[in-house]
Design an enzyme around this catalytic site. Structure first.
Site, PDB file in Angstrom:
ATOM      1  N   GLY B  20       0.875  -1.229   0.124  1.00 53.85           N
ATOM      2  CA  GLY B  20      -0.102   0.031   0.032  1.00 53.85           C
ATOM      3  C   GLY B  20       0.959   1.270   0.091  1.00 53.85           C
ATOM      4  O   GLY B  20       1.998   1.089  -0.504  1.00 53.85           O
ATOM      5  N   ASP B 219      -2.429  -9.399   9.291  1.00 51.80           N
ATOM      6  CA  ASP B 219      -1.234 -10.569   8.877  1.00 51.80           C
ATOM      7  C   ASP B 219       0.009 -10.096   9.635  1.00 51.80           C
ATOM      8  O   ASP B 219       0.686 -10.723  10.216  1.00 51.80           O
ATOM      9  CB  ASP B 219      -1.217 -10.889   7.603  1.00 51.80           C
ATOM     10  CG  ASP B 219      -2.690 -11.190   6.643  1.00 51.80           C
ATOM     11  OD1 ASP B 219      -2.721 -11.059   5.793  1.00 51.80           O
ATOM     12  OD2 ASP B 219      -3.435 -11.360   7.494  1.00 51.80           O
ATOM     13  N   ARG B 290     -13.104  12.082  16.258  1.00 56.40           N
ATOM     14  CA  ARG B 290     -13.695  11.066  15.829  1.00 56.40           C
ATOM     15  C   ARG B 290     -14.131  10.262  17.031  1.00 56.40           C
ATOM     16  O   ARG B 290     -15.187   9.419  17.106  1.00 56.40           O
ATOM     17  CB  ARG B 290     -12.879  10.152  15.044  1.00 56.40           C
ATOM     18  CG  ARG B 290     -12.662  10.768  13.512  1.00 56.40           C
ATOM     19  CD  ARG B 290     -11.733  10.073  12.685  1.00 56.40           C
ATOM     20  NE  ARG B 290     -12.054  10.635  11.406  1.00 56.40           N
ATOM     21  CZ  ARG B 290     -11.346  10.211  10.569  1.00 56.40           C
ATOM     22  NH1 ARG B 290     -10.073   9.296  10.534  1.00 56.40           N
ATOM     23  NH2 ARG B 290     -11.391  10.723   9.313  1.00 56.40           N
TER      24      ARG B 290
END
Lengths: 112, 565
Positions: B20, B219, B290
């Site tokens: 990523g 993972d 948040r």
């Protein structure tokens, strides 16, 4: 109110078991604006855990990994609504590894 | 050794696991420094993780829009947002380096929005000044585009796509590679390296509703933990407060509500049409951070003031169709084609698992506690403390990706080549394991087992938790672990056996669930995203981090003081 069910046909191929691919029909409960990706995940969960297709981003069509041939037209599983009678096959013209998974095109190439 | 079940071993200087934003940036940096790099991902380079789904904010104190902004204020904002259990060194490095890191990414080809020759920087909750870069309504895609352009210039990087890393290889206590599974052939692949970087993202798949990809199954956390590296802050899970529930759309990002309310405003309302957020945050109201938003919305729903769908309303129509069209342009048409007309009606939203603040413990060189092992991005921990600010993720992956790449390349240069074929025992064990998985029979479905675990986590380890619930969840884990151990695939062929990878991911998820639950039980206070109803807080005696280390009979947890130097 009885739940509405739809039938989805998917091309199956298990390299260990089948000589040739064949179509299988699955019945799923219809949900409001259900994508084909969601329907297939539902089939995996409730009927056929071995059903194989590539996915990642789930929603916004940013990963571009869930391409398939959907009732004869190439599109993303996440962008098409699951409707009764829809047929899903792997991308045409590619080597089918299993179910809807075709041999990936290696953009960068594995060196070795 | 079964030659036809193992691919040819790969040798490189730096092995990056996860391709990523952080992984790609690490690979580029290590390659720049002359290292031979291999990068493995269980999907494709750039597209299998969360980066490409990032919708909007990427923060860096460039000062282009508000000249008063500087890195020290960004540092302060990050610490305050994290409720002061952040690693100060990481926060400092991030705030200092983000401007140059993002400007460089722009030059790679990310093409962030500009006003003239300066970047157009926008505001985001918790940031004292406007410092968010963005690209239309698809910042993550733009970043990946830039990274791919640069990545392609480094033709020596070996990209191992559809390759799942299974276990780290150790040599004399040093990380020196990984055993991987090539999904296409079903063969094992031994990758030997002189340094390893884990950039595998988080574990949001522990929850049934997420904003993030299905690939984020923890993972990297599991691999690092099993190899003896410490994890940290596992109790801090961010729930994106306004995840899209209704109307359901095609190709619509579930975080769309936040982007729109940051840019053009929005009001959160319960079923009675009351603006409820001032109750929970009298100062910030709807612009609360948040963690407070997730808490407030969850409370409204739990206490019967949610919509019939179990959500709250987010009304984005305020500015009117003209103003919305001016800001978003054709994006409104994309959204409308997908089935949502935000100019006409409120959407329904609720909290969804979004990001892990916790992960592999690193220092400001991205070093983990295991020599030779580095971590970057969501897979690492410490930067965000108890709650991540919007916009800090997309920029930190670039800063720490580059830092990890540089440090790993240096370490590799100074390290001997690991002994070739150090042990084939590991491969034998994995082949036996795969044999069992592929042996057929009624083992139960990995997807079904995952759903069961997800329901436990949603019920007991969501935004609002308590000791009794966490303990109850832990009591449910042996059953889930048992079911996981018995998973077997319906097909015996190893060729692209997704069910086998889902079973392996399930092992990682159940290990991480236990660690998250135990860490949440140990932290007896409320702080940031970790809201314990049975304790108050934040409690000054809890200005600590919880570290996790593999013990002989399970995880060991240790409280340590926050790293402030």
């Amino acid at each position: 109110m009885p739940e509405e069910r739809i039938t989805i046909k998917v091309q199956r191929y298990d390299p260990g078991r089948h000589e040739e691919p064949r179509m299988e029909a699955y019945s799923v409960e219809k949900k409001e604006r259900m994508t084909l990706l969601e329907a297939l995940l539902n089939i995996k969960e409730t009927l056929e855990p071995g059903l194989s297709f590539i996915h990642a981003c789930k929603y916004d069509n940013s990963c571009k990994l869930c391409l398939a041939s959907i009732s004869g037209k190439v599109d993303y599983l996440c962008m098409v609504e699951a409707k009764d009678g829809i047929e899903v096959r792997p991308l045409p013209g590619r080597d089918v590894l299993r179910d809807l998974v075709v041999r990936p095109k290696k953009d960068y190439g594995y060196k070795g | 050794m079964e030659k036809n079940r193992c691919g040819e071993p790969i040798e490189c200087d730096v092995l990056v696991i996860g391709a990523g934003g952080a992984g790609m940036r690490a690979a580029i940096e290590a390659s720049r420094r002359g290292a031979k790099v291999a990068i493995a991902d269980k999907r494709t380079v750039g597209f299998g993780g969360a980066t490409v789904t990032g919708l909007y904010t990427a923060c860096a104190a460039l000062g282009h829009t508000d000249p008063e902004d500087n890195w020290e204020i960004h540092f302060d904002d990050t610490l305050k947002g994290g409720y002061y259990v952040n690693h100060h060194g990481l926060a400092r490095l991030f705030a200092q380096k983000a401007p140059e890191a993002m400007a460089e990414l722009d030059s790679f080809g990310a093409d962030f929005e500009r006003r003239g020759d300066k970047f157009d920087l926008r505001g985001a909750p918790g940031h004292s000044y406007r410092r968010s870069l963005f690209s239309d309504c698809a910042t993550g895609r733009a970043m990946i585009k830039g990274l791919i352009k640069e990545f392609k210039k480094h033709k020596g990087i070996w990209a191992l796509e559809y390759t799942l890393a299974l276990e780290l290889v150790l040599d004399s206590g040093r990380a020196c590679g990984a055993i991987c599974l090539d999904l296409v052939s079903g063969k094992l692949l031994r990758c030997l390296a002189r340094a390893v970087i884990i950039a595998t993202g988080g574990a949001t798949e522990l929850y049934p509703e997420t904003t993030a990809p299905s690939t984020l199954t923890g993972d990297g956390y599991a691999m690092a933990y099993k190899a003896g590296a410490e994890l940290r802050d596992m109790e801090f899970v961010q729930f994106f407060p306004v995840g899209l529930v209704h109307p359901r759309g095609f190709g619509i990002n579930p975080t769309i509500g936040a982007m729109m309310r940051y840019r053009t405003g929005g009001r959160l309302l319960n079923r009675f049409g009351e603006a409820f957020m001032p109750k929970y945050d009298p100062v910030r109201g709807d612009m609360a951070l948040r963690d407070v938003l997730a808490y407030g919305i969850t409370r409204e729903i739990m206490e019967g003031r949610g919509t019939p769908r179990g959500a709250v309303y987010l009304d984005l129509t305020g500015p009117g169709p003209g103003a919305l069209r001016k800001e978003y342009g054709s994006y409104l048409d994309i959204v409308k084609a997908g089935g949502i007309d935000v100019t006409k009606e409120p959407i329904e939203v609720r909290p969804m698992a979004h990001h892990f603040m916790g992960g592999i413990a690193i220092n400001d060189k991205c070093e983990t506690s295991l020599p030779g092992l580095y971590a970057a991005g969501e897979a690492a921990s410490g930067l965000h403390g108890a709650n991540r600010l919007a916009g800090n993720a997309l920029s930190e992956i670039i800063v720490f990706g580059a830092a990890a790449g540089a440090e790993a390349a240096n370490f590799a240069q100074m390290s001997p080549q690991p002994k070739k074929g150090a042990s084939s025992d590991e491969e034998r064990l994995w082949l036996s394991k795969l044999d069992y998985l592929l042996s057929g029979g009624d083992g139960g479905s990995p997807v079904e087992t995952r759903k069961e675990l997800q329901n436990v986590m949603k019920t007991f380890a969501g935004p609002i938790r308590d000791g009794a619930g966490l303990a109850q969840a832990l009591n449910l884990m042996p059953r889930i672990e048992g079911a996981t151990a018995e998973l077997r695939t319906s097909s015996k062929s190893p060729i692209f056996n997704m069910e086998a990878t889902e079973a392996l991911e399930m092992e990682n998820l159940s290990l991480m669930a236990k660690i998250v639950l135990q860490a949440a039980l140990i932290r007896e206070e409320r702080r940031g995203a970790h809201f314990r109803t049975d304790f108050s807080g934040p409690d000054p005696s809890w200005k600590k981090n919880i570290y996790v280390l593999k013990g002989s009979s399970g995880p060991l947890f240790e409280r340590r003081r926050v790293i402030e130097n």
